[in-house]
Scaffold this motif. Structure first.
Motif, PDB file in Angstrom:
ATOM      1  N   ILE A 294      37.330  31.764  24.098  1.00 42.28           N
ATOM      2  CA  ILE A 294      36.228  31.320  24.971  1.00 42.28           C
ATOM      3  C   ILE A 294      36.785  30.713  26.251  1.00 42.28           C
ATOM      4  O   ILE A 294      36.318  31.012  27.355  1.00 42.28           O
ATOM      5  N   LEU A 295      37.800  29.864  26.115  1.00 45.38           N
ATOM      6  CA  LEU A 295      38.404  29.260  27.299  1.00 45.38           C
ATOM      7  C   LEU A 295      39.107  30.314  28.146  1.00 45.38           C
ATOM      8  O   LEU A 295      39.094  30.237  29.387  1.00 45.38           O
ATOM      9  N   HIS A 296      39.707  31.318  27.498  1.00 42.21           N
ATOM     10  CA  HIS A 296      40.360  32.397  28.235  1.00 42.21           C
ATOM     11  C   HIS A 296      39.330  33.160  29.070  1.00 42.21           C
ATOM     12  O   HIS A 296      39.584  33.477  30.240  1.00 42.21           O
ATOM     13  N   VAL A 297      38.182  33.469  28.473  1.00 39.05           N
ATOM     14  CA  VAL A 297      37.116  34.180  29.191  1.00 39.05           C
ATOM     15  C   VAL A 297      36.646  33.343  30.379  1.00 39.05           C
ATOM     16  O   VAL A 297      36.471  33.858  31.495  1.00 39.05           O
ATOM     17  N   GLU A 298      36.448  32.062  30.155  1.00 40.00           N
ATOM     18  CA  GLU A 298      35.982  31.171  31.216  1.00 40.00           C
ATOM     19  C   GLU A 298      36.975  31.141  32.375  1.00 40.00           C
ATOM     20  O   GLU A 298      36.590  31.263  33.553  1.00 40.00           O
ATOM     21  N   GLN A 299      38.259  31.005  32.063  1.00 40.35           N
ATOM     22  CA  GLN A 299      39.276  30.950  33.108  1.00 40.35           C
ATOM     23  C   GLN A 299      39.438  32.286  33.812  1.00 40.35           C
ATOM     24  O   GLN A 299      39.622  32.343  35.035  1.00 40.35           O
ATOM     25  N   ALA A 300      39.355  33.381  33.065  1.00 40.96           N
ATOM     26  CA  ALA A 300      39.506  34.714  33.663  1.00 40.96           C
ATOM     27  C   ALA A 300      38.415  34.965  34.695  1.00 40.96           C
ATOM     28  O   ALA A 300      38.686  35.431  35.814  1.00 40.96           O
ATOM     29  N   ALA A 301      37.161  34.666  34.332  1.00 41.58           N
ATOM     30  CA  ALA A 301      36.047  34.924  35.236  1.00 41.58           C
ATOM     31  C   ALA A 301      36.018  33.932  36.403  1.00 41.58           C
ATOM     32  O   ALA A 301      35.684  34.297  37.529  1.00 41.58           O
ATOM     33  N   ALA A 302      36.379  32.689  36.139  1.00 47.73           N
ATOM     34  CA  ALA A 302      36.282  31.653  37.172  1.00 47.73           C
ATOM     35  C   ALA A 302      37.457  31.667  38.142  1.00 47.73           C
ATOM     36  O   ALA A 302      37.304  31.300  39.311  1.00 47.73           O
ATOM     37  N   GLN A 303      38.637  32.097  37.671  1.00 49.43           N
ATOM     38  CA  GLN A 303      39.839  31.937  38.492  1.00 49.43           C
ATOM     39  C   GLN A 303      40.522  33.247  38.871  1.00 49.43           C
ATOM     40  O   GLN A 303      41.011  33.381  40.000  1.00 49.43           O
ATOM     41  N   ARG A 304      40.560  34.223  37.970  1.00 51.84           N
ATOM     42  CA  ARG A 304      41.369  35.421  38.233  1.00 51.84           C
ATOM     43  C   ARG A 304      40.548  36.611  38.734  1.00 51.84           C
ATOM     44  O   ARG A 304      41.129  37.527  39.335  1.00 51.84           O
ATOM     45  N   HIS A 305      39.266  36.617  38.489  1.00 54.23           N
ATOM     46  CA  HIS A 305      38.442  37.774  38.862  1.00 54.23           C
ATOM     47  C   HIS A 305      37.211  37.281  39.626  1.00 54.23           C
ATOM     48  O   HIS A 305      36.178  36.963  39.021  1.00 54.23           O
ATOM     49  N   PRO A 306      37.296  37.207  40.951  1.00 47.33           N
ATOM     50  CA  PRO A 306      36.189  36.657  41.760  1.00 47.33           C
ATOM     51  C   PRO A 306      34.874  37.408  41.528  1.00 47.33           C
ATOM     52  O   PRO A 306      34.864  38.625  41.318  1.00 47.33           O
ATOM     53  N   ASP A 307      33.788  36.644  41.556  1.00 46.00           N
ATOM     54  CA  ASP A 307      32.414  37.163  41.471  1.00 46.00           C
ATOM     55  C   ASP A 307      32.044  37.718  40.101  1.00 46.00           C
ATOM     56  O   ASP A 307      30.985  38.332  39.940  1.00 46.00           O
TER      57      ASP A 307
END
Length: 607
Positions: free
Chosen positions: A444-457
């Protein structure tokens, strides 16, 4: 005597400011600085200037100016309000909402809420008590809102208080200009009234609780269709039909049309618009339905003025978009694109009723022959445009009434399970555990960080979690979860998916666990047609509003029409931080009016 925009634009600044005295409670400098930016083409432009003035001062003072403005407002149903010793504007507003005539019990409740709220936040509770229509909230609605917001975060509550203050100023400005003003929101009020009237139809169990639920081909759904059809006729549509899947279709023909003729002219094309009228369970009144009534208000005006466009306007109230009764989401718009799946007819609802049987019980043919006949010929259409409540917080937080959609996000949904080993919670040392739930928590934290930090929009959500056979004293041996990943383009969606898949693989490998992952749905992104998006942008700018572009994270009928026609969407701001699929879903008559005006501009420019 009612004001005019010409007066505000041409009078010396002190006189112009005096005409707007009381717009912001005991805070005249907001209007003074806004009027320094004259001239304004619309009231909306003046309102936006006031918003930006306060925003800039708030940033310069680190929020002190905003807090001072909030504290300048009186408490609701205070002794001063009862004695009518507030400003004339505040007296009028509190009286309109009946706050000067509270019962002893209501007064006691409001007195305690005022005290609790001020103790928690340090400023008085602010609410535009005249409500989204301007005619006043009920005391019960005010108390319910008070109780809900009492538990908010201080930062969020301060921002909401400022939004409410600007809404109060908007209503006060309308009062100063009067009902004869060209900016009076009569069409927005009509749209608001149509939607309120339509919302009386709800399925019995929900209706008994005061909730709105309208699922495909239920009795409430058929009542909605009948009412929409009647409203279309009264508004001036030349033809109104209910088609083979339950869509209500109203057409306003273009130049050259004569009664009895099947088309507007020998080579005339049609602009297609509309949205859905079904709802989620315990949903809101504006999701989908706004996109039916905004263009219908345009038809009503054209009909009243005996005007025709060079093209026809076809408004479709789509019968189904939400996928609540059957697992056939977008079945109504799929019929128009020729992508209706014949297997859907055999799907059963929770009561075992097939879609075919439900159609036939509603007086529809329930055959693929009839459904296939609904497919639209793209050669005869100019495009598809849809107006929709935003269903999100962006417009609300940025205090913009309208927004132009750049793309409807593509999405992918998956169901997964991590498999570890169930063991005793007291005797299994931490380094020796195979905890499936802990792995999913890390995911869950990985998904949150991926969407918020590594993949804009992009956005990613784990919405379902389940530990089968879980116990308070057992290390979870299995954990099931869902994934919902969305992005403005298919490439961004797929990149996020790859990131999440790799994250899950790495987490499970490091923890010594197994996993399964099954894709259950994939929808392509639907970028807006550049030409039609530009038309919406021009329509928004014509209202004196800054153009805000944003993607849509939710799915819409426009996604399906995108398969055969160029499409673009206009978003309308929602109240209550833009919440949707919820009874708190709302919008104001003023924002709806701006949407109607934008649609009228689009039609005029297209003509």
């Amino acid at each position: 005597m009612a004001l005019t925009l010409e007066q505000l634009n041409t009078l010396p600044l002190p006189q112009a400011c005096a005409l707007l005295d009381g717009l912001y409670e005991h805070t005249p400098w907001i209007v003074e600085r806004a009027l320094a930016q004259r001239p304004f083409a619309t009231l909306a432009a003046l309102q936006q200037a006031c918003i930006r003035v306060l925003e800039a001062e708030g940033q310069a003072t680190q929020g002190a100016a905003e807090v001072a403005l909030i504290r300048a407002h009186p408490e609701l149903a205070s002794k001063a309000a009862i004695a009518r010793t507030l400003t004339a504007e505040s007296n009028h507003e509190q009286s309109t909402a009946g706050l000067t005539h509270c019962t002893p019990e209501e007064f006691a409740t409001l007195h305690k809420l005022n005290a609790d709220y001020k103790a928690r936040f340090g400023w008085p509770f602010i609410l535009a008590v005249r409500g989204p229509r301007g005619t006043g909230l009920t005391r019960q609605q005010i108390i319910a809102t008070f109780e809900r917001r009492l538990h908010g975060h201080p930062d969020a509550e301060r921002a909401e208080s400022i939004r409410q203050i600007h809404r109060i100023a908007e209503l006060r400005l309308q009062d100063k200009f009067g009902t004869s003003s060209p900016f009076h929101p009569a069409l927005g009020q009509r749209v608001w009234d149509w939607q309120e009237t339509l919302a009386v139809h709800s399925e019995p169990d929900y209706l008994a609780r005061g909730e709105l639920t309208v699922t495909y081909l239920s009795e409430a759904h058929r009542a909605c269709a009948a009412q929409i059809a009647q409203t279309m006729r009264e508004a001036g549509c030349d033809s109104v039909t209910i088609d083979a899947v339950g869509n209500v279709v109203g057409r306003y023909e273009g130049e050259g049309w004569k009664a009895g003729s099947p088309v507007s002219g020998p080579d005339a094309k049609t602009l297609l618009t509309g949205s859905h009228y079904d709802t989620v369970h315990n949903g809101g009144k504006y999701d989908g339905r706004l996109g039916i009534h905004v263009p219908l208000a345009c038809v009503q005006q054209l009909h009243a003025q005996k005007k025709r466009l060079p093209h026809a306007l076809e408004i479709v109230a789509f019968a189904e978009e939400e996928g609540q009764r059957y697992k056939a989401t977008f079945l109504a718009s799929s019929a128009l694109t020729g992508s209706f799946d014949p297997a859907w007819l055999d799907q059963q609802d929770a009561a075992g009723i097939t879609m075919r049987a439900a159609m036939q019980a509603a007086g529809l043919p329930g055959t693929m022959t009839a459904i296939n006949a609904l497919r639209r010929d793209p050669a005869r259409y100019l495009g598809f445009v849809e107006v929709h409540i935003e269903q999100g917080p962006v417009l609300n937080q940025q205090q913009r009434p309208l927004g132009v959609v750049t793309s409807i996000n593509g999405s992918v949904r998956l169901l997964g399970e991590v498999i570890g080993l169930a063991s005793h919670a007291g005797t299994t040392p931490m380094p020796m555990r195979a905890d499936a739930a802990a792995a999913v928590a890390e995911l869950i934290l990985h998904v949150e960080q991926a969407a918020a930090q590594r993949h804009p929009d992009t956005v990613g959500t784990v919405g379902k979690l389940d530990v089968p056979g879980g116990s308070i004293n057992v290390v979870p041996g299995r954990c099931r979860f869902s994934l919902d990943l969305r992005a403005p383009t298919n490439a961004q969606r797929d990149a996020l998916l790859a990131d999440v898949q790799e994250g899950l693989r790495s987490i499970c490998e490091r923890r010594g666990l197994r996993y399964t992952l099954e894709e259950t749905m994939r929808a392509s992104a639907a970028p807006s047609s550049p030409e039609w998006q530009a038309r919406w942008e021009a329509a928004v700018a014509a209202q004196g509003l800054p153009v805000l572009r944003l993607p849509s994270g939710a799915g819409h009928d426009a996604m399906k029409l995108h398969d055969i026609l160029p499409q673009a969407m206009l978003f309308v701001r929602g109240e209550n931080n833009g919440i949707s699929h919820n009874p708190l879903e709302s919008s104001t008559a003023e924002d709806m009016d701006l949407a109607v005006r934008a649609f009228q501009h689009l039609l005029t420019q297209l003509a």
